[in-house]
Design an enzyme around this catalytic site. Structure first.
Site, mmCIF file in Angstrom:
data_model
loop_
_atom_site.group_PDB
_atom_site.id
_atom_site.type_symbol
_atom_site.label_atom_id
_atom_site.label_comp_id
_atom_site.label_asym_id
_atom_site.label_seq_id
_atom_site.Cartn_x
_atom_site.Cartn_y
_atom_site.Cartn_z
ATOM 1 N N CYS A 30 0.745 -1.193 0.000
ATOM 2 C CA CYS A 30 0.016 -0.012 0.011
ATOM 3 C C CYS A 30 0.904 1.078 -0.108
ATOM 4 O O CYS A 30 1.787 1.387 0.939
ATOM 5 C CB CYS A 30 -0.952 -0.014 1.124
ATOM 6 S SG CYS A 30 -1.685 1.499 1.521
ATOM 7 N N TYR A 84 -5.848 5.340 -9.007
ATOM 8 C CA TYR A 84 -6.881 4.624 -8.593
ATOM 9 C C TYR A 84 -8.115 4.992 -9.226
ATOM 10 O O TYR A 84 -8.999 4.142 -9.459
ATOM 11 C CB TYR A 84 -7.054 4.949 -6.895
ATOM 12 C CG TYR A 84 -5.985 3.998 -6.264
ATOM 13 C CD1 TYR A 84 -6.105 2.720 -5.593
ATOM 14 C CD2 TYR A 84 -4.848 4.649 -5.656
ATOM 15 C CE1 TYR A 84 -5.167 2.000 -4.817
ATOM 16 C CE2 TYR A 84 -3.662 3.977 -4.898
ATOM 17 C CZ TYR A 84 -4.099 2.965 -4.731
ATOM 18 O OH TYR A 84 -3.085 2.175 -3.832
#
Length: 318
Positions: A55, A192
């Site tokens: 992440c 994203y």
């Protein structure tokens, strides 16, 4: 703890996009600060940081933690990068190399921590998680704020050289804040928005902004080693975690394939490699196996789960 079904907040396949097909990121919910005289005081070994190497948001905090010499003050636990329907699993549930069990509560998944802190928690279960072992709760799960805390909150208990390191210097704060704002919207989160878009128009809108942002950053970095003020700042950390993932993950998995970093952005490419090869905090926080397993393991986008071999090498030498 609760037995209610919380997969609506941990299973990506159940997340809802906007009506136009665009992705909207949930706002972080635990927003307390570590500060002298406050509820959460700066103390050695009071806090624990849960992260995923896959992440980028969590990796921001790891880089700052290492730069500031907080390794002995704030221990960490690394989860598996393979995000599943029940959330981020600990190493005892998914034995991925480098993933660890939860040393505090033997939790199975990151949501277990959230529900321990707040049994009524009803939004996404994300990393990083900064946990307070004294009060048994989450201090903060917003990476940008954790980075700021790590930058200054523990200075009184750090060696002088580490305390003096300031990645959010007063004279440059306005420029850093302005840069961070559009970089987050168009690039850090923009990839994203491109990758999780569920309509062609939403994807094309997002991916166009991603590369406009990269073009702008390429101009900023011409002849420079750092983004702001000729020195390393938090803006470099925030950009690095996106750029280091770009060619290995975002080009293919998120369809951000107008250009690659190594083939299309020489100034950004040079800046990234100098940070990676010259400053250990950046290299030591980068695990390409976790990055690729994390992204390409998302079944909603890559149902076969096949992980690409390239690019080879994942990062080029200086």
């Amino acid at each position: 703890m609760t037995s209610r079904d919380t997969t609506a907040f941990s299973d990506i396949s159940k997340f809802k996009n906007e009506p136009d097909g665009s992705f909207k990121r949930a706002v972080s919910t635990f927003r307390s600060f570590i500060e002298k005289g406050g509820q959460f005081a700066p103390e050695k070994d009071r806090y624990h940081l849960y992260v995923s190497y896959g992440c980028p948001w969590a990796t921001r905090t790891l880089i700052m933690r290492k730069l500031k010499g907080l390794e002995d003050i704030i221990p960490i636990t690394v989860v598996s990068p393979r995000l599943g329907p029940n959330g981020w699993p600990f190493g005892n549930i998914d034995e991925f190399p480098g993933a660890e069990p939860d040393p505090l509560y033997n939790s199975s998944y990151i949501p277990d921590l959230y529900l321990r802190a707040d049994p009524n928690h009803a939004t996404r279960f994300t990393v990083p998680v900064l946990w307070d072992k004294k009060l048994n709760t989450i201090v903060n799960n917003e990476s940008a704020e954790i980075v700021r805390m790590f930058n200054s909150a523990f200075n009184d208990i750090l060696p002088a050289d580490k305390a003096a390191l300031d990645l959010y210097p007063e004279p440059n704060r306005a420029e850093i804040d302005q840069l961070n704002e559009w970089m987050y919207s168009d690039l850090n989160n923009g990839v994203y928005r491109a990758g999780f878009a569920t309509s062609q128009d939403a994807y094309e809108t997002a991916v166009t902004k991603v590369f406009a942002a990269l073009d702008k950053i390429e101009g900023i970095l011409q002849g420079k080693d750092y983004l702001v003020g000729g020195r390393l700042t938090e803006s470099d950390i925030r950009l690095f975690v996106t750029i280091i993932r770009f060619d290995p993950a975002y080009v293919g998995h998120f369809k951000c394939n107008i250009r690659t970093i190594r083939g299309g952005y020489p100034a950004i490419h040079s800046w990234m490699r100098k940070l990676y090869w010259n400053i250990p905090a950046f290299k030591d926080s980068t695990f390409f196996d976790h990055i690729k397993a994390g992204y390409y393991g998302l079944a909603t986008i890559n149902p076969t789960g096949i992980i690409p071999v390239g690019p080879m090498p994942h990062i080029l030498p200086l």
